[in-house]
Design an enzyme around this catalytic site. Structure first.
Site, mmCIF file in Angstrom:
data_model
loop_
_atom_site.group_PDB
_atom_site.id
_atom_site.type_symbol
_atom_site.label_atom_id
_atom_site.label_comp_id
_atom_site.label_asym_id
_atom_site.label_seq_id
_atom_site.Cartn_x
_atom_site.Cartn_y
_atom_site.Cartn_z
ATOM 1 N NE ARG A 65 12.864 37.475 25.990
ATOM 2 C CZ ARG A 65 13.846 36.813 25.381
ATOM 3 N NH1 ARG A 65 13.581 35.677 24.737
ATOM 4 N NH2 ARG A 65 15.086 37.282 25.408
ATOM 5 C CD GLU B 222 2.187 36.959 31.666
ATOM 6 O OE1 GLU B 222 1.946 38.089 32.144
ATOM 7 O OE2 GLU B 222 1.355 36.316 30.988
ATOM 8 C CG HIS C 245 13.687 30.012 27.079
ATOM 9 N ND1 HIS C 245 13.578 31.189 27.768
ATOM 10 C CD2 HIS C 245 14.037 30.376 25.822
ATOM 11 C CE1 HIS C 245 13.846 32.207 26.979
ATOM 12 N NE2 HIS C 245 14.125 31.730 25.787
#
Length: 326
Positions: free
Chosen positions: A243, A270, A288
């Site tokens: 993450r 982020e 991602h």
């Protein structure tokens, strides 16, 4: 549970085989296009559905959950991470939350190794050179990278994915080190030939490569902050397939631009990728796609189906998430 078919709302397009099976088993509303729902659309779904099937692109916070009536009983998340769902508030409202753990461990570990190799062997630079048409033949000093064999790999979070990374890295001859909130059993360490570091600071300062494989929780937010990033060796590399919030992205960007860290491979961000990262040749950025395999995405859908069907049959979903797990 009633034999009446559950109403299920799916927030994003899923693999066709998964959507077909959902429609067969439940009164399912599918997404017509592959765009995230607006907050208003999510609020409407929460009010109307027995079961909501969101993805990580949907923020299911306390405000949205507060708009649910008595109908919503299960949030069957399509994905393992649930940091986008306020699980505690859902639990207070009597709404169960389930996820799809374990499915993407190998796929994500493959991507972590791909990033390690891409950064250390300068693969994107070679690809760009070939695509530009400017390559004029082999040279003994061109695009020299570094050998991964013998390097120390520090894994932050040796869970399912971290252990899968460790097995792959060991096959490349890397030395395996790790930091966890809790130390693993001796037999697990022995099988992985992994060295435990109680101090994350001490591990970070001694590694050649850092791989982020821990979940995003309040305790891991900016775990790799500016102070800790400065502990890294100047010739070290960091990769993140977990993450984006685990790394202070702005601090990382500054240090990469200043040459204080040798390189980075990022698949997660982020609040989106810092535009300045795209300018750097020693940074590999992916959209991602760590879990983006056909097999993995179908398996995730199968877990969603099992969780909903088990709940419909009057039992606890096998992958129910409770706040203490986070």
């Amino acid at each position: 549970m009633s034999t009446e078919r559950l109403s299920v709302v799916v927030t994003r397009r899923l693999p066709e085989v998964v959507e077909t099976r959902l429609a067969e088993l439940f009164d399912t509303t599918l997404r017509e296009d592959d765009t995230p729902m607006t907050r208003e659309e999510l609020a409407s779904a929460i009010r109307e559905a027995d079961v909501l099937v969101p993805t990580l692109s949907d923020t299911i916070d306390a405000g949205l959950i507060g708009q649910a009536g008595d109908k919503l009983k299960l949030i069957a998340n399509y994905g393992a991470g649930v940091d986008h769902i306020d699980v505690a508030t859902a639990r207070q409202r009597g709404i169960l939350v389930s996820n799809t753990p374990g499915v993407s461990a190998d796929d994500t570990a493959d991507m972590a190794m791909a990033l390690i190799l891409s950064v250390t062997r300068r693969i994107p630079e070679g690809l760009a050179l070939m695509q530009s048409g400017e390559w004029h033949g082999w040279s003994p000093t061109a695009l020299m990278g570094g050998r991964v064999a013998g390097r120390r790999l520090g894994i932050l979070g040796l869970g399912r994915i971290g252990q899968a990374v460790a097995r792959r890295a060991a096959a490349f001859g890397m030395q395996i080190h790790y930091h966890n909130r809790k130390r693993l059993r001796p037999e697990t360490e022995e099988a992985l030939e992994a060295t435990y570091w109680e101090s994350l600071d001490q591990m970070v300062a001694r590694m050649d490569v850092i791989s982020i494989n821990c979940p995003h929780t309040p305790s891991t937010f900016h775990l790799m902050n500016a102070r800790r990033l400065k502990l890294m060796k100047q010739n070290a590399v960091i990769v993140n397939t977990s993450r984006g919030e685990v790394i202070d992205q702005n601090a990382l960007t500054r240090m990469l631009r200043a040459g204080e860290i040798a390189g980075a491979g990022l698949d997660v961000y982020e609040d989106g990728a810092n535009p300045r990262l795209r300018e750097l040749k020693n940074v590999v950025l992916l959209p991602h796609m760590g879990s983006a395999t056909i097999e993995g995405r179908i398996e995730m859908g199968e877990k969603v189906l099992v969780n909903i069907k088990t709940y419909q049959d009057g039992h606890r979903p096998p992958d129910q998430v409770v706040p203490s797990m986070l």
